[in-house]
Design an enzyme around this catalytic site. Structure first.
Site, PDB file in Angstrom:
ATOM      1  N   HIS A  77      17.964  23.698   0.555  1.00  0.00           N
ATOM      2  CA  HIS A  77      17.251  24.882   0.064  1.00  0.00           C
ATOM      3  C   HIS A  77      16.530  24.526  -1.250  1.00  0.00           C
ATOM      4  CE1 HIS A  77      17.014  29.425   0.251  1.00  0.00           C
ATOM      5  NE2 HIS A  77      16.389  29.122  -0.881  1.00  0.00           N
ATOM      6  N   ARG A 120       0.854  -1.183   0.000  1.00  0.00           N
ATOM      7  CA  ARG A 120       0.000   0.000   0.000  1.00  0.00           C
ATOM      8  C   ARG A 120       0.893   1.237   0.000  1.00  0.00           C
ATOM      9  NH1 ARG A 120      -2.562  -0.504   5.241  1.00  0.00           N
ATOM     10  NH2 ARG A 120      -0.832  -1.931   5.522  1.00  0.00           N
ATOM     11  N   HIS A 128      15.539  24.130  -4.692  1.00  0.00           N
ATOM     12  CA  HIS A 128      16.238  24.460  -5.935  1.00  0.00           C
ATOM     13  C   HIS A 128      16.002  23.407  -7.009  1.00  0.00           C
ATOM     14  CE1 HIS A 128      19.126  21.618  -4.171  1.00  0.00           C
ATOM     15  NE2 HIS A 128      19.645  21.460  -5.371  1.00  0.00           N
TER      16      HIS A 128
END
Ligand SMILES: [Zn+2]
Ligand SMILES: [Zn+2]
Ligand SMILES: [Zn+2]
Length: 352
Positions: A184, A31, A186
Site C-alpha cells: 500500500h 544502458r 506509504h
C-alpha cells in the site's frame, strides 16, 4: 600491454559535499533499459491493514485528513469506538518503532547515558498516502500528492517541535527489494535525538562553503546543473538532475530553486509544483525501467543557525544494483550508469 595502455580510465568522482567517492564505470557501462526486469511481487496473505475498512488493524491515527462536506479537515482517531473511514491521508504510529517517545517528558534530558550510549528516543510514524492501495507518486492524482506533501510538512512541524528531537527523516521505500513488506502506498517518518551522519556532513560542508564564499552551495549546484548535461526536468520552482557523483544507477535529486533550509514554509503554489515534479519524475522512472524499486528521502536542517547555508532537497535512489563487499567495506562506490546517460534517458522519458 598495448591494450591496457589504450583503455580509457574510468572516472573517479567525489560528491559535491560529502567525502564520498564513486567510480563511474564507463567501460562496463550499461544502458538504463538494461535494468528493466520483472517486478518482484509482494505476497500479502492477510488483508491490507492500510486499506479503507481495515483501520482497526493499526494503532489509532495520530493525524487524519478527513474528507467532509466543508472540505478537508485535520483530525485524530478516537482512542475507543468507531474510527472514521472518510480519510484521505492517515498517519499511524509504527507498530515496531525504531525510535519511541520518552515515557516521561523529563527523560529527554537524559538520553545520553554515556558518550556511546543513548536511548532511541524520538518517533516513528507511517503516512498512508491514499485510500487507494496503488496510488504511488508515479500514478497519483496531483491533488492527492499535494496532500501527501502537506502531511510531510505537518508531521515535520509536529515532531520537530518536541524538545528531544534533533532531526526528522521523511522517507519512502517502494518495492520489495527496497525494503518494504506492505505494498500500500506509504511513506515513513522517523524523528531522532541526534543529527544523522550524512546530514551532519552536508551541514558542515555547506557551512564551510558559506564561510568562504558567502553563498549557499546548493544554490550554486542548482544553477550549474540546470544548464548542464545532467538536467532532467525543471519548472518555475524545482530542478531535477542526476547528481555528478551519483552512487546509484538512475539516481536523481529534486532541489527547490528558492533557498530554504527546510520545507516547513512551502507556499501552496510550491506544494503544487512539488507534486507535479514528483509525479513527472517518478512516472519517467517507472516507464523507463519497468517500475523499479527505489528509496527516497529528504535532507533538511531544523536548526535556525543553518538557515543561510543549508538548502533542503529530496534524494532518490533507484535500487538497481547490489552493493557488495567493496561498497560495504569501504563506503566507496561503483556506478555502471553515467549520470549523464541517466539524465538523458530520464529527460526523454518525462511526459509533460
Ligand atoms: Zn491497501
Ligand atoms: Zn540555497
Ligand atoms: Zn543531501
Amino acid at each position: 600491454m598495448l591494450r591496457v595502455l589504450d583503455m580509457p580510465y574510468n572516472e573517479l568522482r567525489k560528491d559535491y559535499l560529502l567525502n564520498r567517492w564513486v567510480v563511474i564505470a564507463t567501460e562496463r557501462s550499461r544502458r538504463p533499459t538494461d535494468f528493466a526486469k520483472p517486478k518482484a511481487e509482494i505476497t500479502q496473505t492477510a488483508a491490507c491493514p492500510m486499506c479503507v475498512g481495515n483501520e482497526h488493524l493499526t494503532p489509532p491515527a495520530v493525524m487524519l485528513y478527513l474528507k467532509e462536506n466543508d472540505g478537508i479537515n485535520v483530525a485524530q482517531d478516537p482512542l475507543t469506538g468507531e474510527r472514521p473511514k472518510n480519510w484521505l491521508i492517515r498517519v499511524i504510529p509504527n507498530l515496531y518503532p525504531a525510535y519511541s517517545p520518552p515515557k516521561q517528558p523529563e527523560d529527554s534530558e537524559q538520553i545520553f547515558k554515556t558518550e556511546f550510549l543513548a536511548d532511541a528516543i524520538g518517533g516513528h510514524e507511517v503516512i498512508v498516502e491514499s485510500p487507494n492501495h496503488d496510488e504511488d507518486p508515479a500514478d497519483a492524482e496531483l491533488p492527492q500528492l499535494e496532500l501527501v506533501i502537506h502531511a510531510y510538512i505537518d508531521r515535520l512541524k509536529a515532531l520537530s517541535a518536541k524538545p528531544y528531537v534533533k532531526y526528522v527523516s521523511i522517507f519512502r521505500n517502494f518495492g520489495k527489494e527496497a525494503g518494504t513488506s506492505l505494498s500500500h502506498a506509504h511513506s515513513q517518518v522517523i524523528a531522532t535525538p541526534i543529527v544523522p551522519t550524512t546530514v551532519q556532513e552536508e551541514l558542515d560542508a555547506s557551512k564551510s562553503y558559506y564561510r568562504e564564499y558567502r553563498k549557499c552551495v546548493f544554490c550554486d549546484i542548482v544553477k550549474q546543473e540546470a544548464k548542464g548535461p545532467r538536467l532532467i526536468y525543471e519548472n518555475a520552482e524545482f530542478v531535477v538532475f542526476a547528481p555528478y557523483a551519483s552512487i546509484n544507477p538512475m539516481e536523481f535529486w529534486i532541489v527547490p530553486k528558492k533557498h530554504s533550509a527546510t520545507m516547513i514554509d512551502l507556499t501552496g503554489a510550491e506544494v503544487e509544483a512539488l507534486a507535479e515534479t514528483l509525479k513527472l519524475s517518478f512516472k519517467a522512472l517507472k516507464d523507463l525501467v519497468n517500475d523499479p524499486p527505489y528509496n527516497y528521502g529528504f535532507h533538511l536542517a531544523l536548526n535556525q543557525e543553518a538557515k543561510d547555508y543549508y538548502h533542503w532537497h529530496l534524494e532518490v535512489y533507484p535500487k538497481l544494483s547490489i552493493w557488495a563487499g567493496f561498497e560495504l567495506n569501504t563506503g566507496t562506490y561503483i556506478n555502471t550508469v553515467t549520470p549523464e546517460t541517466a539524465a538523458e534517458s530520464l529527460r526523454n522519458a518525462v511526459k509533460l
